[in-house]
Design an enzyme around this catalytic site. Structure first.
Site, mmCIF file in Angstrom:
data_model
loop_
_atom_site.group_PDB
_atom_site.id
_atom_site.type_symbol
_atom_site.label_atom_id
_atom_site.label_comp_id
_atom_site.label_asym_id
_atom_site.label_seq_id
_atom_site.Cartn_x
_atom_site.Cartn_y
_atom_site.Cartn_z
ATOM 1 N N SER A 181 28.819 51.825 -40.223
ATOM 2 C CA SER A 181 30.278 51.666 -39.134
ATOM 3 C C SER A 181 31.344 51.756 -40.167
ATOM 4 O O SER A 181 31.347 51.448 -40.708
ATOM 5 C CB SER A 181 29.538 50.124 -38.627
ATOM 6 O OG SER A 181 30.319 50.343 -37.867
ATOM 7 N N ASN B 285 29.152 51.684 -28.981
ATOM 8 C CA ASN B 285 30.266 52.317 -29.462
ATOM 9 C C ASN B 285 31.149 53.103 -28.491
ATOM 10 O O ASN B 285 32.068 52.292 -27.921
ATOM 11 C CB ASN B 285 28.981 53.122 -29.335
ATOM 12 C CG ASN B 285 29.466 54.487 -30.471
ATOM 13 O OD1 ASN B 285 30.605 54.251 -31.184
ATOM 14 N ND2 ASN B 285 28.643 54.920 -30.724
ATOM 15 N N ASP C 177 25.876 56.594 -34.030
ATOM 16 C CA ASP C 177 26.152 56.589 -35.360
ATOM 17 C C ASP C 177 25.997 56.717 -36.344
ATOM 18 O O ASP C 177 26.600 56.998 -37.851
ATOM 19 C CB ASP C 177 27.217 55.215 -35.369
ATOM 20 C CG ASP C 177 28.629 54.522 -34.675
ATOM 21 O OD1 ASP C 177 28.602 56.021 -34.587
ATOM 22 O OD2 ASP C 177 28.786 53.410 -34.649
ATOM 23 N N THR D 25 30.449 45.165 -31.007
ATOM 24 C CA THR D 25 30.917 47.150 -30.148
ATOM 25 C C THR D 25 29.547 47.782 -29.636
ATOM 26 O O THR D 25 28.720 47.013 -29.581
ATOM 27 C CB THR D 25 30.875 48.484 -31.014
ATOM 28 O OG1 THR D 25 31.020 49.640 -30.615
ATOM 29 C CG2 THR D 25 29.404 48.874 -32.230
ATOM 30 N N THR E 170 35.273 49.730 -28.960
ATOM 31 C CA THR E 170 34.926 48.108 -29.534
ATOM 32 C C THR E 170 36.387 47.760 -29.484
ATOM 33 O O THR E 170 36.876 47.638 -28.939
ATOM 34 C CB THR E 170 34.775 48.832 -31.249
ATOM 35 O OG1 THR E 170 33.647 50.190 -31.675
ATOM 36 C CG2 THR E 170 34.622 47.930 -32.091
ATOM 37 N N GLY F 283 36.830 53.163 -33.577
ATOM 38 C CA GLY F 283 36.055 54.648 -34.732
ATOM 39 C C GLY F 283 36.621 54.576 -36.326
ATOM 40 O O GLY F 283 37.087 54.247 -36.181
ATOM 41 N N ARG G 59 24.650 44.148 -37.089
ATOM 42 C CA ARG G 59 24.872 45.452 -36.576
ATOM 43 C C ARG G 59 22.812 46.398 -36.058
ATOM 44 O O ARG G 59 22.149 45.372 -36.221
ATOM 45 C CB ARG G 59 24.838 46.405 -38.052
ATOM 46 C CG ARG G 59 24.573 47.938 -37.517
ATOM 47 C CD ARG G 59 26.075 48.631 -36.827
ATOM 48 N NE ARG G 59 26.396 49.872 -37.288
ATOM 49 C CZ ARG G 59 27.407 50.384 -36.654
ATOM 50 N NH1 ARG G 59 27.952 50.010 -34.957
ATOM 51 N NH2 ARG G 59 27.704 51.753 -36.255
HETATM 52 O O1 DON Z 1 30.627 50.686 -35.360
HETATM 53 C C1 DON Z 1 31.180 51.735 -35.364
HETATM 54 O O2 DON Z 1 31.865 52.214 -36.403
HETATM 55 C C2 DON Z 1 31.938 52.221 -33.836
HETATM 56 N N1 DON Z 1 30.684 51.875 -33.076
HETATM 57 C C3 DON Z 1 32.845 51.725 -33.295
HETATM 58 C C4 DON Z 1 33.444 53.252 -31.843
HETATM 59 C C5 DON Z 1 34.479 52.343 -31.661
HETATM 60 O O3 DON Z 1 35.350 51.979 -33.099
HETATM 61 C C6 DON Z 1 35.220 52.887 -30.991
HETATM 62 N N2 DON Z 1 36.636 52.326 -30.408
HETATM 63 N N3 DON Z 1 37.120 52.724 -30.433
#
Ligand code: DON
Length: 566
Positions: free
Chosen positions: A440, A389, A411, A387, A369, A462, A95
């Site tokens: 995350s 983001n 985030d 990702t 992501t 997300g 991360r």
């Molecule tokens: O780590 C996370 O929770 C977010 N940055 C993930 C973002 C994400 O999955 C967007 N995709 N569709």
């Protein structure tokens, strides 16, 4: 006549490289499921050369950084979970972290123009990238092929180029991302040559990115975190007022975590702890057990009610108790404290939706992501979710280096105790601090049956990531569905606040919706431009060594096997 036209169109499209990639594949000798076909092929190439799942996964990840700029990355971060055929597990957290000069009021303290910096646009949006260190570490721990070999496909795809797909061209054209990519001339020249999105069928070459990848090939992680690339990153950041320095890069380190394991439906689930959202998956699994698994078996409104109530409670805990465990306030034990979870399960009323108390919330996150899964011929598996983001991160490449910056700082609870840009409030436990990892939702996972790695999957999406992963888990392990049925089935999501069940558009019938409304749920179609809930890339391996790879039918990804079943 119409058929002749369709055939001609298909021929034309396949000449342009648009023959759709297979989305389900069965065979032997290993498999890859990923969001983009060239990257998936890079993985198959490694398996055919005698590489194991880890070699293939590293090759796929670097290739995605070239061919899937929406989310594949070297300027972002993610999570890796793997288990080899002998049961050796690696849970790796790569991360991003907040730069050393980031303070908790970074996104609230007005800057020179009287405006606080944005956590999604511009230079302050980026955390210190973790992907290169993570992939380097994973390869050193598990790889069999040389580092140079696993980097080769990505470098080839960046140098020689690849054919632009409709999917890539269309995603660049989405107004929000187009605007971001157009804001910086160097980025615009790459993705919007002549002011227009890359043209489907054209060849896309990225020489600056190829040079950066070559530095990584030649010097390992040091090729990115030290030396020329690090110096150029710092220069580029200084130019735009960003915070990331050579010092931040030099001290970045991915972290090997103790894998989080819990039983479900006769399998052992292996995933990642905080700052990933494995604990949320675990809480949902335990709550399901206390409610009674048979009650969750159907796809009827009664089962959906229980599942929504379970999801709501798991997210309430996520918002209060999860963040970077190296900092204060994280309480991971509550997610597996069975006595506590039993009490929580008992608060679920079979006949009535409970009210979220609001104000402890998660934003509805936008794309993107990406996830991919790999299995090798021996049965070793890797599941990686990674990702930037948002799609294309903050929409800017590092000058001269050709890679896109993440906007992962969003985030964090950017304004603890106060509503964020979505009008929602997140926990103090996830406040910005120097060197801290932002919480995350990602939680790639493996399901082990006996000692066999039976499944691996994960998703983007997300906050919907844990619920999507859990719903596939219910499909295969509780309902006995084959993998593609479990992946393709309609999904819904409840994240405590906003207090509603979000459903995929046009996938649920009116009676189902009405029955849940009668129980007191607010049910609403997810309104992120019709974005589906999750995008799963999954692999199953049966006891006789047969593998199935599944790319979520919601999108245009690829499912490939080393040797196809006849
Ligand atoms: O780590 C996370 O929770 C977010 N940055 C993930 C973002 C994400 O999955 C967007 N995709 N569709």
């Amino acid at each position: 006549m119409r058929r002749a036209f369709a055939a001609a169109l298909l021929l034309l499209l396949s000449c342009h490289g648009f023959a759709a990639a297979p989305q389900v594949a069965r065979g032997r000798g290993g498999a890859v499921a990923a969001a983009e076909e060239n990257a998936a092929r890079a993985g198959i190439e490694m398996l055919k050369r005698g590489g194991n799942a880890a070699d293939a996964a590293v090759a796929v990840a670097f290739a995605l950084a070239v061919t899937w700029p929406e989310a594949g990355n070297i300027g972002g971060g993610g999570f890796w979970i793997s288990r080899d055929a002998r049961g050796k597990t690696l849970a790796l957290d790569f991360r991003e972290v907040a730069p050393r000069t980031a303070r908790r009021d970074l996104f609230t303290r007005p800057g020179p123009g009287g405006v606080a910096p944005s956590s999604t646009e511009g230079p302050f949006a980026s955390g210190v990238p973790g992907s290169v260190d993570g992939l380097w570490r994973a390869h050193r721990a598990l790889g069999r092929l040389s580092w140079k070999t696993v980097l080769a496909p990505a470098i080839r795809l960046a140098r020689q180029g690849f054919v632009v797909s409709e999917t890539l061209s269309r995603s660049i054209a989405i107004p929000k991302y187009r605007k971001r990519l157009a804001a910086d001339p160097e980025t615009a020249a790459i993705f919007l040559p002549g002011g227009e999105p890359l043209v489907p069928g054209s060849t896309f070459r990225q020489p600056a990115l190829a040079r950066t990848l070559e530095a990584i090939r030649d010097r390992g992680a040091d090729g990115f975190y030290r030396g020329r690339v690090a110096r150029e990153i710092e220069t580029g950041q200084k130019k735009v007022g960003g915070l990331i320095t050579r010092g931040d890069l030099a001290i970045y380190t991915s972290k090997i975590r103790r894998a989080l394991q819990f039983p479900f439906g006769g399998a052992q689930i292996v995933t990642l702890p905080a700052p990933a959202s494995g604990p949320v998956l675990a809480e949902m699994a335990y709550l399901a057990g206390f409610v009674g698994l048979p009650k969750l078996k159907g796809r009827d409104p009664a089962s959906a009610h229980y599942l929504a109530e379970i999801e709501k409670r798991a997210f309430l805990d996520r918002n209060r108790f999860l963040g970077d465990p190296a900092f204060g306030g994280v309480r991971e034990k509550v997610f597996t404290d069975l006595a506590r979870l039993k009490r929580i399960a008992a608060t679920i009323d079979p006949n009535r939706a409970s009210r979220s108390e609001g104000l402890r919330a998660l934003p509805e996150e936008a794309p993107s992501t990406t996830h991919f899964s790999v299995v090798d011929g021996a049965g070793g598996v890797v599941a990686v979710t990674t990702t930037l983001n948002d799609w294309y991160g903050n929409g800017r490449v590092a000058p001269g280096l050709g890679f896109l910056w993440n906007n992962e700082m969003d985030d964090f609870a950017t304004t603890p105790g106060k509503p964020n840009t979505y009008g929602l409030i997140q926990g103090e436990v996830n406040a910005v601090a120097p060197g801290k990892r932002m919480l995350s939702a990602m939680c790639p996972m493996i399901a082990v049956l006996g000692n066999r790695n039976a499944y691996a999957w994960g998703t983007r999406g997300g906050s919907t990531i844990p619920t999507s992963n859990f719903q596939v888990l219910l499909g295969v392990l509780l309902r006995g569905e084959i993998l593609e049925a479990a992946v393709g089935a309609p999904r819904f999501h409840q994240q405590d606040f906003p207090d509603k069940i979000q459903i995929e558009r046009n996938r649920f019938d009116a009676n189902w919706i009405e029955a849940l409304r009668r129980l007191g749920h607010t049910v609403a179609e997810r309104d992120l431009d019709g974005d589906p809930i999750g995008e799963i890339y999954a692999i199953a391996r049966s006891a006789d060594g047969t593998v199935s790879a599944v790319a979520d039918p919601r999108r245009t990804g690829a499912a490939l096997v080393v040797t196809e079943a006849r």
